[in-house]
Structures are given as C-alpha cells and as structure tokens.
Write a protein that holds these residues in place. Structure first.
Motif, mmCIF file in Angstrom:
data_model
loop_
_atom_site.group_PDB
_atom_site.id
_atom_site.type_symbol
_atom_site.label_atom_id
_atom_site.label_comp_id
_atom_site.label_asym_id
_atom_site.label_seq_id
_atom_site.Cartn_x
_atom_site.Cartn_y
_atom_site.Cartn_z
ATOM 1 N N ALA A 112 -34.120 -14.506 17.747
ATOM 2 C CA ALA A 112 -34.162 -14.768 19.187
ATOM 3 C C ALA A 112 -35.588 -15.035 19.651
ATOM 4 N N ARG A 113 -36.545 -14.242 19.160
ATOM 5 C CA ARG A 113 -37.940 -14.431 19.566
ATOM 6 C C ARG A 113 -38.465 -15.790 19.120
ATOM 7 N N TYR A 151 -36.772 -18.601 18.618
ATOM 8 C CA TYR A 151 -36.206 -19.667 19.449
ATOM 9 C C TYR A 151 -36.670 -19.575 20.899
ATOM 10 N N ASP A 152 -36.907 -18.359 21.373
ATOM 11 C CA ASP A 152 -37.481 -18.217 22.713
ATOM 12 C C ASP A 152 -38.839 -18.911 22.779
ATOM 13 N N GLN A 176 -33.944 -17.700 26.318
ATOM 14 C CA GLN A 176 -34.659 -18.883 26.789
ATOM 15 C C GLN A 176 -33.849 -20.153 26.567
ATOM 16 N N GLN A 177 -33.115 -20.225 25.454
ATOM 17 C CA GLN A 177 -32.269 -21.387 25.212
ATOM 18 C C GLN A 177 -31.140 -21.462 26.235
ATOM 19 N N SER A 216 -30.673 -16.648 21.880
ATOM 20 C CA SER A 216 -31.939 -16.817 22.593
ATOM 21 C C SER A 216 -31.736 -16.933 24.105
#
Length: 329
Positions: free
Chosen positions: A36-37, A39-40, A126-127, A124
């Motif tokens: 996740a980090r 892709y963020d 952010q995604q 993610s």
C-alpha cells in the motif's frame, strides 16, 4: 571543458545516482501495508501516471507484435482481455469486480465501452482517491480500499471477477484464488492476467536466474511470482471451478512494453520540466528493473499468463479459503 563533455559527465552522474537509488531503496515486500505504501507513493508523486497513463499495466502489441503507441497498447490490452475472456458477449449491467484496480483505468473502460457495473478495489488509499477523481459521476463505477486476500463482499456477489497484474503482490496465492472465486456467482467468469515465473518444478532456476528473480521481487514489493501451471492448479484446487481452468501465454504480445516504458522518458522530455531533478532520479531508479523484466520475459524466466475460469454451481470438494494450502507455485 568542452560542452559535449559536460553533457556526457552529467549523464554519467545521473546514471550513477539512479543506480545508487535503485540499490539503496529497494521496496521489499514486508506486509500488505508495504504494498500500500509503495502504491501510495507512486500515485502521490504522479510520475507513473504521467508516463503510463490511467492503465498501470502492460500493453498488447498484437500477435505477432507490431509497433504501437505505448498508451494505446494498454487500452488494446483491456479490449483483448475482454474478448479472450468472452466478456464481450455479456449484457450491459453485468456486475464486475476489478481486483487490484489501480487508478481505475480498466474499471472506466469496462463501464464506458461495455455497459458493465464495476467495483474496483485496491489496497492503496491514494489510488482510490485518484481513481475517484478521474471517474465521471455518470459512470456506474465505485472504488474502495480492500485486501484481495479478505474481500469484503458476500459469496456470489459478482457476475465477473477481473484482475490484471495483482497476483505477484499476494503472499498467499491459494487464498487469492479462492477469494476471487468465492465472490463470483455460479456460472460467473473469472479472468486474470498476471506476471508469472517459469515453472521451476520442471526446470529449476539456476544461480543467475535466482539473482534476477530476487531483484524483480524486491524492487516492486512482490513476495513471490506463481507459475502459469501452478496458479491454474490452485484455481482448480478450490473446487469452485466448472470444468477446467483455461490458460494462455501472452508474453510475446506484451513484451515490447518493457523497453517502451524506458523510451517514454526519452520521447517525453516535458516530464523533466514537470517533475524536476527529483522526478528524473526517481525515474532513473526504475530503469534497471525494466531492463531486468525485459531480460526475464525475453528469455523465458518469466511469462505473461492469462487465466479464465467459470464458477461452478456447487463446490467439487470441501476445500475452503481457510484450509487451501499456501504455495508460491
């Protein structure tokens, strides 16, 4: 000093800095949070979207491959995957789950061009935020943060489950297979496209191949690659597949994507103005991985696998998502 020499040594310095960044900032898989980090960060800085567009996956260059616009090849990939999976015969209103949806490129295309009702999930946040920003309000598409190994949907929720290049991020491939089939309606279609390793049960990896695979895993937060044969077996082992899992190898159709990815940084110099020196260094640190990917897929160490399965009306065995065993194959 001659201006040409200044340019030459400037490029050498940038390459050294990029290589140092590559070696010192590996994104090793440690947990779902580390994925996740990663892709963020990629989504927040915008560099990946700038060069790759809204489809953060490889392109389809035809069979045999031919020269094609990098971005167009990605749209073509989605249409080819729809046709290969038989989804083009499904009616408007078909419900689709996109597992590992990125910033929603496939979701929007499936809704806009085929009339499907699409749910996209990614680990993610952010995604999800960026996907929502890019999606017109009139499209029947929604996004949410979710873990593909613990899908927050009841059994038999979707007509189609779709996933592109998400599998390498999954530490438990068997769980990934069983969760996607669990949320699929009986008679529904699962279509998956993934990066795969050669089946090392048939031909073990040698010393150099293990070194290359280690870099491909560590640089982009991958715990392991499956083989095409191994993941097909894991889908079959769930007991939730009607008949046999269909597979195909799209390595040659997608192979030009790797060098095209590097070429984008050369033919689109406006990226330097947009992202500055920091952006240039971030871009350069990805070049060795692109080259290693091209090497791996070009020599047969890696293969681009396609998977299609139909959800059975009744389970063929009593295996459940909790008891199907883990394997990287």
């Amino acid at each position: 000093m001659n201006p040409t020499l200044w340019v030459f040594w400037g490029l050498v310095l940038l390459l050294v800095v990029g290589l140092a960044a590559y070696l010192l900032t590996a994104r090793k898989y440690r947990s779902p949070e580390s994925v996740a980090r990663a892709y963020d960060e990629w989504t927040r800085d915008g560099i990946l979207e700038f060069y790759w567009g809204e489809h953060i996956h490889l392109g389809h260059y035809g069979s045999p491959p031919r020269r094609k616009n990098f971005i167009q090849a990605k749209y073509d990939f989605v249409h080819e995957m729809v046709r290969w999976g038989g989804l083009d015969r499904l009616p408007p209103g078909t419900t689709v789950l996109d597992v590992g949806c990125g910033i929603g490129g496939s979701c929007r295309l499936l809704a806009r061009d085929y009339g499907f009702v699409v749910t996209g999930i990614t680990i993610s946040p952010q995604q999800v935020q960026r996907a929502q920003e890019l999606t017109p309000p009139d499209l029947p598409v929604r996004f949410q943060v979710a873990d593909a190994l613990n899908l927050p949907f009841p059994d038999a929720s979707f007509d189609v489950v779709w996933s592109i290049e998400a599998g390498p991020h999954m530490p438990d491939k068997a769980r990934y297979a069983s969760e996607m089939l669990r949320v699929l309606k009986p008679g529904g279609i699962l279509v998956v496209a993934d990066w795969n390793q050669r089946d090392d049960r048939q031909k073990p990896l040698n010393f150099w191949e293990r070194l290359v695979m280690r870099q491909l895993l560590d640089q982009w937060s991958h715990p392991a690659f499956s083989s095409i044969e191994g993941f097909a077996e894991q889908l079959q082992a769930t007991g939730l597949v009607e008949g046999q899992v269909e597979t195909a190898d799209w390595t040659q159709e997608t192979l030009p994507s790797w060098l095209d990815s590097i070429w984008q940084g050369i033919v689109r110099p406006e990226g330097l103005l947009k992202f500055g020196l920091v952006g240039l260094i971030k871009s350069l640190r990805e070049v060795p991985t692109f080259l290693l990917m091209r090497l791996a897929f070009g020599t047969g160490l890696c293969r681009f696998g396609m998977f299609r399965a139909v959800r059975a009306a009744t389970p063929a065995n009593s295996a459940s998502p909790e008891v199907v065993g883990y394997s990287t194959q």
